[in-house]
Design an enzyme around this catalytic site. Structure first.
Site, PDB file in Angstrom:
ATOM      1  N   GLU A  27      36.057  41.820  36.309  1.00 15.64           N
ATOM      2  CA  GLU A  27      36.096  41.355  37.690  1.00 15.64           C
ATOM      3  C   GLU A  27      36.956  40.106  37.800  1.00 15.64           C
ATOM      4  OE1 GLU A  27      32.203  40.201  39.051  1.00 15.64           O
ATOM      5  OE2 GLU A  27      32.026  38.599  37.600  1.00 15.64           O
TER       6      GLU A  27
ATOM      7  N   ASN B 186      21.585  38.151  31.808  1.00 13.56           N
ATOM      8  CA  ASN B 186      22.856  38.219  32.534  1.00 13.56           C
ATOM      9  C   ASN B 186      23.350  36.860  33.033  1.00 13.56           C
ATOM     10  OD1 ASN B 186      23.085  41.076  32.265  1.00 13.56           O
ATOM     11  ND2 ASN B 186      21.527  41.268  33.857  1.00 13.56           N
TER      12      ASN B 186
ATOM     13  N   GLU C 217      37.668  38.080  34.527  1.00  9.89           N
ATOM     14  CA  GLU C 217      36.720  38.328  33.440  1.00  9.89           C
ATOM     15  C   GLU C 217      37.067  39.649  32.765  1.00  9.89           C
ATOM     16  OE1 GLU C 217      32.603  37.856  34.386  1.00  9.89           O
ATOM     17  OE2 GLU C 217      32.968  35.984  35.477  1.00  9.89           O
TER      18      GLU C 217
ATOM     19  N   ASN D  50      36.876  36.464  39.873  1.00  8.01           N
ATOM     20  CA  ASN D  50      36.152  35.527  40.723  1.00  8.01           C
ATOM     21  C   ASN D  50      37.189  34.674  41.437  1.00  8.01           C
ATOM     22  OD1 ASN D  50      33.338  36.083  39.969  1.00  8.01           O
ATOM     23  ND2 ASN D  50      34.052  35.464  37.950  1.00  8.01           N
TER      24      ASN D  50
END
Length: 128
Positions: free
Chosen positions: A68, A15, A55, A70
């Site tokens: 998401e 990840n 994203e 950021n």
């Protein structure tokens, strides 16, 4: 609101991004524009006013899905700077000080030139 070119980060380990590159070798111009429009629309709809990254996940048919946002400048931002010629840190500071973005940026999407990538190097015990 300005949408900058994407950074591709498909190659990951545990990840964590291993390779970031721009532009994505997978996206076509139509998908790229739709994705940039969606990112700008999202930021505009919540009144966001700084550097940020939206994203998305993209499937094999180039359908994309929001993952998401950021609300910060990411460590991989030099990849974007390399293909746009923009100093994102400077622009973020100027915007925070109330200065308008340069008029050339406000015309819409920022074109990219060339290709850039960044790689993360891992030091680990692969047998563990």
């Amino acid at each position: 609101m300005v949408a900058l070119p994407e950074r591709e980060c498909t190659i990951q380990r545990r990840n964590q991004k291993v390779i970031e590159e721009s532009p994505s070798p997978f996206l076509d111009p139509v998908t790229r524009k739709k994705m940039q429009d969606q990112a700008a629309s999202l930021a505009r709809s919540v009144g966001y006013n700084s550097a940020g990254t939206c994203e998305f996940l993209v499937d094999k048919h180039r359908n994309f899905y929001f993952l998401e946002m950021n609300t910060r400048l990411q460590v991989e931002h030099p990849v974007t700077e390399a293909v746009t010629g923009l100093d994102l840190v400077e622009l973020m500071i100027r915007s925070a000080a109330g200065e308008p973005l340069p008029a050339a940026l406000l015309k819409g999407h920022v074109p990219s030139s060339g290709h850039a990538f960044e790689s993360r190097v891992y030091a680990e015990d692969p047998l563990r």
